[in-house]
Write a protein that holds these residues in place. Structure first.
Motif, mmCIF file in Angstrom:
data_model
loop_
_atom_site.group_PDB
_atom_site.id
_atom_site.type_symbol
_atom_site.label_atom_id
_atom_site.label_comp_id
_atom_site.label_asym_id
_atom_site.label_seq_id
_atom_site.Cartn_x
_atom_site.Cartn_y
_atom_site.Cartn_z
ATOM 1 N N ASP A 193 21.527 -29.023 18.102
ATOM 2 C CA ASP A 193 21.390 -29.689 19.398
ATOM 3 C C ASP A 193 21.256 -31.198 19.276
ATOM 4 N N ASN A 194 20.738 -31.692 18.140
ATOM 5 C CA ASN A 194 20.524 -33.137 18.026
ATOM 6 C C ASN A 194 21.220 -33.770 16.831
ATOM 7 N N PRO A 223 20.537 -29.119 24.971
ATOM 8 C CA PRO A 223 21.796 -28.363 25.004
ATOM 9 C C PRO A 223 22.427 -28.295 26.381
ATOM 10 N N GLN A 231 26.508 -27.342 30.568
ATOM 11 C CA GLN A 231 26.363 -27.437 29.123
ATOM 12 C C GLN A 231 27.446 -28.326 28.505
#
Length: 327
Positions: A193-194, A223, A231
């Motif tokens: 996610d990062n 996310p 998304q």
């Protein structure tokens, strides 16, 4: 009274003495300084970034987590501490447990608070723990329970727990090295996610997520969009300009890779999102809210580089005028 027991203090007898205060009032007949009101709700929501529409408009309610806010006495504090609570704290102080730290709170909500509600409250000493040893030191946990009423009707309860303790002896401060090697900063947790954020840092770019569904910027990386739920997202590169929105000065706990005291700022970027980072290049006691800062990248070790912010040197009007005249 000897906190270590070297003077022959009977710990069981002392605990029994402390336990005698359980159930006694900590505050009685307290009245909130203000009625539940729109400005305080607005300020709270702005500080928390809470845009729930239930907290605005003619039928607004207060965020439930504001429960304690309506009972606070302000900078002057409450003058209504009960005799029982005063005696309990003096007893703990006399035993050497003179330091205090808030540890946690629990809240229960029974009905929403509405604009115009008058807040009253009572508090009781709910429990005093047996002697506990923590990293901070040895002491006793004291829990108070506050019953909060709106126009006389029970609206919620607030349990607040503190530790009254004798500080542990701190080990001698060592240099930031272990076995002859510098102690490294803790590694950031990098996941799917990062990962893109840290890839940007490697390229000296501070990347902000941008929802492709509604164009809202978000940070930290998530996310999905918390505005529209999409998304799908892209990134924009931050300009690096910002201001100190809030900050804290870290004194504890000591860690060899850091050199307290140092300032940790909540930086509001020019793009409107906020990031937590160190404020460098200025003494910690000179950091101020509203201070303009600019992004730079700090090489922490051979593997880690992190974004930090340095105050922008603002030229005085007189100096700027003199420079213009010389030109």
């Amino acid at each position: 009274m000897d906190v270590d027991g070297a003077g022959g203090v009977d710990e069981d007898a002392f605990l029994k003495e402390l336990k005698a205060y359980e159930g006694q009032p900590a505050a009685e007949g307290g009245v909130g300084r203000d009625l539940v009101n729109e400005p305080m709700i607005r300020h709270w929501c702005e500080a928390m970034g809470d845009t729930n529409p239930a907290y605005t408009g003619p039928d607004a309610v207060a965020p439930p987590t504001m429960l304690q806010a309506w009972t606070m006495g302000g900078l002057g504090g409450h003058q209504g501490r009960s005799a029982a609570q005063q005696e309990l704290f003096e007893l703990l102080d006399g035993a050497g447990f003179r330091s205090v730290v808030a540890t946690d709170c629990e809240q229960e909500y029974l009905r929403p608070l509405r604009i115009g509600d008058e807040i009253t409250f009572d508090a009781v000493i709910e429990s005093v723990s047996e002697r506990k040893t923590t990293k901070l030191g040895t002491g006793h946990f004291v829990t108070t329970r506050m019953d909060v009423r709106a126009n006389g009707e029970l609206a919620g309860t607030h349990r607040f727990r503190i530790l009254k303790f004798a500080p542990a002896k701190r080990p001698a401060r060592t240099s930031g090295a272990k076995d002859g090697k510098p102690v490294r900063r803790p590694r950031p947790v990098i996941n799917r996610d990062n990962a893109g954020f840290w890839q940007g840092v490697e390229q000296h770019k501070l990347l902000i997520q941008c929802c492709t569904g509604c164009s809202v910027l978000r940070f930290p990386w998530l996310p999905g969009c918390n505005s529209c739920g999409s998304q799908e997202w892209d990134t924009v590169e931050a300009s690096g300009e910002g201001t100190v929105y809030s900050y804290v000065v870290m004194h504890h706990p000591p860690f060899p890779a850091f050199d307290p005291p140092y300032a940790v700022g909540l930086i509001e970027l020019a793009e409107g999102v906020r990031i937590i980072s160190n404020v460098v290049g200025v003494p910690h006691d000179e950091v101020r809210i509203g201070m303009p800062v600019r992004l730079e990248f700090l090489r922490a070790d051979e593997e880690l580089e992190v974004p930090v912010f340095r105050p922008v040197q603002q030229e005085s009007p007189a100096a700027a005028s003199a420079e213009g005249s010389a030109a």
